[in-house]
Design a protein around this motif. Structure first.
Motif, PDB file in Angstrom:
ATOM      1  N   SER A 267      61.567 -64.299 -61.076  1.00  0.00           N
ATOM      2  CA  SER A 267      61.381 -65.133 -62.281  1.00  0.00           C
ATOM      3  C   SER A 267      62.685 -65.452 -62.999  1.00  0.00           C
ATOM      4  O   SER A 267      62.804 -65.267 -64.214  1.00  0.00           O
ATOM      5  N   GLY A 268      63.668 -65.904 -62.271  1.00  0.00           N
ATOM      6  CA  GLY A 268      64.934 -66.325 -62.898  1.00  0.00           C
ATOM      7  C   GLY A 268      65.959 -65.224 -63.066  1.00  0.00           C
ATOM      8  O   GLY A 268      67.078 -65.477 -63.497  1.00  0.00           O
ATOM      9  N   VAL A 269      65.572 -63.982 -62.743  1.00  0.00           N
ATOM     10  CA  VAL A 269      66.540 -62.863 -62.753  1.00  0.00           C
ATOM     11  C   VAL A 269      66.967 -62.649 -61.302  1.00  0.00           C
ATOM     12  O   VAL A 269      66.117 -62.554 -60.405  1.00  0.00           O
ATOM     13  N   PHE A 270      68.270 -62.581 -61.061  1.00  0.00           N
ATOM     14  CA  PHE A 270      68.770 -62.325 -59.709  1.00  0.00           C
ATOM     15  C   PHE A 270      69.731 -61.140 -59.769  1.00  0.00           C
ATOM     16  O   PHE A 270      70.575 -61.082 -60.663  1.00  0.00           O
ATOM     17  N   LEU A 271      69.593 -60.231 -58.803  1.00  0.00           N
ATOM     18  CA  LEU A 271      70.527 -59.098 -58.723  1.00  0.00           C
ATOM     19  C   LEU A 271      71.341 -59.229 -57.443  1.00  0.00           C
ATOM     20  O   LEU A 271      70.779 -59.514 -56.371  1.00  0.00           O
ATOM     21  N   ILE A 272      72.652 -59.031 -57.571  1.00  0.00           N
ATOM     22  CA  ILE A 272      73.512 -59.085 -56.384  1.00  0.00           C
ATOM     23  C   ILE A 272      74.401 -57.837 -56.358  1.00  0.00           C
ATOM     24  O   ILE A 272      74.586 -57.165 -57.377  1.00  0.00           O
ATOM     25  N   GLY A 273      74.961 -57.552 -55.191  1.00  0.00           N
ATOM     26  CA  GLY A 273      75.875 -56.417 -55.067  1.00  0.00           C
ATOM     27  C   GLY A 273      75.176 -55.100 -55.340  1.00  0.00           C
ATOM     28  O   GLY A 273      73.982 -54.918 -55.070  1.00  0.00           O
ATOM     29  N   GLU A 274      75.939 -54.175 -55.914  1.00  0.00           N
ATOM     30  CA  GLU A 274      75.393 -52.823 -56.110  1.00  0.00           C
ATOM     31  C   GLU A 274      74.233 -52.824 -57.109  1.00  0.00           C
ATOM     32  O   GLU A 274      73.353 -51.962 -57.049  1.00  0.00           O
ATOM     33  N   ALA A 275      74.209 -53.792 -58.033  1.00  0.00           N
ATOM     34  CA  ALA A 275      73.094 -53.873 -58.985  1.00  0.00           C
ATOM     35  C   ALA A 275      71.767 -54.027 -58.242  1.00  0.00           C
ATOM     36  O   ALA A 275      70.721 -53.578 -58.706  1.00  0.00           O
ATOM     37  N   ALA A 276      71.810 -54.658 -57.060  1.00  0.00           N
ATOM     38  CA  ALA A 276      70.599 -54.838 -56.247  1.00  0.00           C
ATOM     39  C   ALA A 276      70.338 -53.610 -55.372  1.00  0.00           C
ATOM     40  O   ALA A 276      69.339 -53.561 -54.657  1.00  0.00           O
ATOM     41  N   GLY A 277      71.251 -52.651 -55.413  1.00  0.00           N
ATOM     42  CA  GLY A 277      71.132 -51.470 -54.543  1.00  0.00           C
ATOM     43  C   GLY A 277      71.830 -51.670 -53.210  1.00  0.00           C
ATOM     44  O   GLY A 277      71.669 -50.878 -52.284  1.00  0.00           O
ATOM     45  N   PHE A 278      72.633 -52.756 -53.117  1.00  0.00           N
ATOM     46  CA  PHE A 278      73.283 -53.072 -51.848  1.00  0.00           C
ATOM     47  C   PHE A 278      74.583 -52.276 -51.683  1.00  0.00           C
ATOM     48  O   PHE A 278      75.677 -52.746 -52.015  1.00  0.00           O
ATOM     49  N   ILE A 279      74.440 -51.053 -51.209  1.00  0.00           N
ATOM     50  CA  ILE A 279      75.601 -50.194 -50.940  1.00  0.00           C
ATOM     51  C   ILE A 279      75.195 -49.243 -49.813  1.00  0.00           C
ATOM     52  O   ILE A 279      74.032 -48.825 -49.751  1.00  0.00           O
ATOM     53  N   SER A 280      76.140 -48.929 -48.952  1.00  0.00           N
ATOM     54  CA  SER A 280      75.806 -48.086 -47.798  1.00  0.00           C
ATOM     55  C   SER A 280      75.530 -46.646 -48.237  1.00  0.00           C
ATOM     56  O   SER A 280      76.380 -46.019 -48.877  1.00  0.00           O
ATOM     57  N   PRO A 281      74.352 -46.101 -47.884  1.00  0.00           N
ATOM     58  CA  PRO A 281      74.072 -44.704 -48.248  1.00  0.00           C
ATOM     59  C   PRO A 281      74.852 -43.718 -47.395  1.00  0.00           C
ATOM     60  O   PRO A 281      74.966 -42.553 -47.742  1.00  0.00           O
ATOM     61  N   SER A 282      75.434 -44.172 -46.287  1.00  0.00           N
ATOM     62  CA  SER A 282      76.168 -43.231 -45.429  1.00  0.00           C
ATOM     63  C   SER A 282      77.628 -43.132 -45.847  1.00  0.00           C
ATOM     64  O   SER A 282      78.176 -42.043 -45.952  1.00  0.00           O
ATOM     65  N   SER A 283      78.276 -44.283 -46.143  1.00  0.00           N
ATOM     66  CA  SER A 283      79.716 -44.242 -46.445  1.00  0.00           C
ATOM     67  C   SER A 283      80.032 -44.618 -47.890  1.00  0.00           C
ATOM     68  O   SER A 283      81.186 -44.533 -48.300  1.00  0.00           O
ATOM     69  N   LEU A 284      79.024 -45.090 -48.656  1.00  0.00           N
ATOM     70  CA  LEU A 284      79.216 -45.629 -50.018  1.00  0.00           C
ATOM     71  C   LEU A 284      80.109 -46.872 -49.997  1.00  0.00           C
ATOM     72  O   LEU A 284      80.719 -47.217 -51.001  1.00  0.00           O
ATOM     73  N   GLU A 285      80.160 -47.553 -48.858  1.00  0.00           N
ATOM     74  CA  GLU A 285      80.899 -48.825 -48.775  1.00  0.00           C
ATOM     75  C   GLU A 285      80.009 -49.907 -49.383  1.00  0.00           C
ATOM     76  O   GLU A 285      78.847 -50.056 -48.989  1.00  0.00           O
ATOM     77  N   GLY A 286      80.546 -50.644 -50.362  1.00  0.00           N
ATOM     78  CA  GLY A 286      79.689 -51.621 -51.033  1.00  0.00           C
ATOM     79  C   GLY A 286      80.290 -53.005 -51.181  1.00  0.00           C
ATOM     80  O   GLY A 286      79.604 -53.931 -51.613  1.00  0.00           O
ATOM     81  N   ILE A 287      81.565 -53.144 -50.829  1.00  0.00           N
ATOM     82  CA  ILE A 287      82.220 -54.430 -51.091  1.00  0.00           C
ATOM     83  C   ILE A 287      81.668 -55.524 -50.164  1.00  0.00           C
ATOM     84  O   ILE A 287      81.434 -56.654 -50.595  1.00  0.00           O
ATOM     85  N   SER A 288      81.385 -55.171 -48.904  1.00  0.00           N
ATOM     86  CA  SER A 288      80.881 -56.198 -47.980  1.00  0.00           C
ATOM     87  C   SER A 288      79.538 -56.745 -48.461  1.00  0.00           C
ATOM     88  O   SER A 288      79.330 -57.955 -48.519  1.00  0.00           O
ATOM     89  N   SER A 289      78.618 -55.853 -48.851  1.00  0.00           N
ATOM     90  CA  SER A 289      77.286 -56.319 -49.273  1.00  0.00           C
ATOM     91  C   SER A 289      77.367 -57.084 -50.591  1.00  0.00           C
ATOM     92  O   SER A 289      76.567 -57.994 -50.841  1.00  0.00           O
ATOM     93  N   ALA A 290      78.340 -56.712 -51.440  1.00  0.00           N
ATOM     94  CA  ALA A 290      78.529 -57.455 -52.695  1.00  0.00           C
ATOM     95  C   ALA A 290      78.909 -58.900 -52.365  1.00  0.00           C
ATOM     96  O   ALA A 290      78.349 -59.856 -52.927  1.00  0.00           O
TER      97      ALA A 290
END
Ligand code: FAD
Length: 357
Positions: A267-290
């Motif tokens: 409904s008009g709210v969009f989450l991107i990057g780590e706010a969406a939970g897009f971060i690797s749980p194994s290495s904590l690498e998050g820049i690529s998914s952001a």
């Protein structure tokens, strides 16, 4: 009060990439609590500042190259993996680029087109849904200000106010990440990844950067600082040199543990990057998914066709699948018995040759 088509909260890798890629047909405001242009003052994102192969690929997909002044010394080709429980050490090849994370953020912000209205040093303090969109309240130069917008983008990282406001029930497993910086005194700079289940079920790391030695880790929030100090003591016994810290920094880091943890907004709210939970749980690498999630959202918003939220959700499926596979990989890294088997087997490990051997 100014009205915008799109308000982006947060200009880390996700928000800056989105701001750069949005069509000039939109009126865009972007808020970030960092003070851009001022290299030494204001908020700095605590980060290892390692650009993984995936993140390099994401930058390459825009035909982007990194300016050399964001790089730091030295570049490192292997990670020394230390299992404190099983008393094992192995070296594994890595293809990271070692950089100054703050300079990287400033560079990403510097290439946002001038049409985007950037509010640096502005902290978003509340967001309300209105009949035509959203009202955003923020503090800038000590003054409380508001703007209205049709779409609101949460690019504000692990502790996202956008996510907390609209999805308070969507909580992701999180840790307190603590990093300390020291003068580098090790004879040979190195990068390490440490497993120490006595103090955390996540991991810790160390990295050398421009004559400084960074030691950090992600710890359960309860008792995080005591666990951090206990772990330092254990590492001192195997040769780590800490000394007096130059600075200590801390922030939340998310670690998704199920497919349902990811949240793209509606409904008009969009989450991107780590706010969406897009971060690797194994290495904590998050820049690529952001970067990838920002690219996917820009494509959807620029096209303007169909249900934008549904299309963004569909488009980011590749990120959720990639991160879900990392969730499946976690036991082999974090379950002590499986890790012992993997490390003992020597699969993919590099033999480090020294003159004494
Ligand atoms: C200690 C640590 C080490 C890490 N090391 C690595 C690594 O080496 N490599 C890697 O790939 N990933 C690493 N990560 C993960 C990575 O830093 C993040 O996943 C990545 O930065 C996410 O990008 P983002 O743009 O989504 O969010 P962020 O980079 O967190 O950016 C969010 C932005 O929003 C702004 N903001 C937040 N709240 C507000 C507000 N209320 N108002 C205004 N602005 C706001 C912040 O100033 C920030 O600029 C690490 C994480 C931690 C915690």
């Amino acid at each position: 009060m100014s009205h915008y088509d799109i308000a982006i909260i947060g200009l880390g890798p996700a928000g800056s990439t989105l701001a750069r890629l949005l069509s000039p047909k939109f009126r865009v405001a972007a808020l970030d609590k960092k003070i851009f242009g001022a290299e030494s003052s204001g908020f700095r994102k605590p980060c290892g500042g390692l650009i993984s192969g995936d993140a390099q690929k994401a930058l390459a997909s825009f035909d982007m190259t990194l300016p050399k002044d964001v790089l730091v010394d030295p570049q490192i080709f292997a990670v020394k993996t230390i299992d404190l429980k099983n008393k094992l050490i192995r070296h594994y090849q890595r293809f990271y680029i070692n950089l100054d994370r703050h300079k990287f953020d400033l560079w990403l912000e510097s290439i946002i087109p001038p049409a985007v209205e950037i509010h640096a040093g502005a902290v978003c303090v509340s967001i309300q849904k209105t009949s035509g969109g959203f009202r955003v309240t923020y503090i800038e130069n000590g003054e409380r200000r508001t703007l209205t917008t049709k779409y609101i983008i949460g690019a504000d990282g692990a502790n996202s106010i956008v996510r907390r406001t609209f999805y308070p029930q969507k909580k992701i497993r999180n840790y307190l990440s603590i990093q300390q910086w020291f003068p580098e005194t090790h004879p040979n700079p190195f990068y390490s990844c440490i497993f120490d289940p006595e103090n955390t079920d996540c991991c810790s790391w160390s990295i050398s950067k421009d004559q400084q030695f960074i030691f950090g880790g992600a710890f359960p929030v309860q008792g995080a600082r005591a666990r951090f100090e206990r772990q330092k003591k254990k590492l001192e016994r195997i040769g780590f040199r800490f000394g007096k810290p130059l600075k200590t920094e801390a922030c939340l880091v998310l670690r998704p543990s199920s497919f349902r943890d990811f949240c793209c907004g509606e409904s008009g709210v969009f989450l991107i990057g780590e706010a969406a939970g897009f971060i690797s749980p194994s290495s904590l690498e998050g820049i690529s998914s952001a970067i990838y999630s920002a690219r996917d959202l820009a494509t959807v918003l620029n096209s303007g066709r169909g249900s934008l939220n549904r299309r963004y959700f569909a488009k980011t499926r590749h990120i959720r699948v990639k991160l879900f596979l990392k969730i499946l990989k976690c036991p082999f890294m974090y379950q002590p018995f499986l890790r012992k088997l993997v490390m003992k087997s020597g699969i993919c490990a590099i033999k480090i040759n020294s003159l004494e051997n």
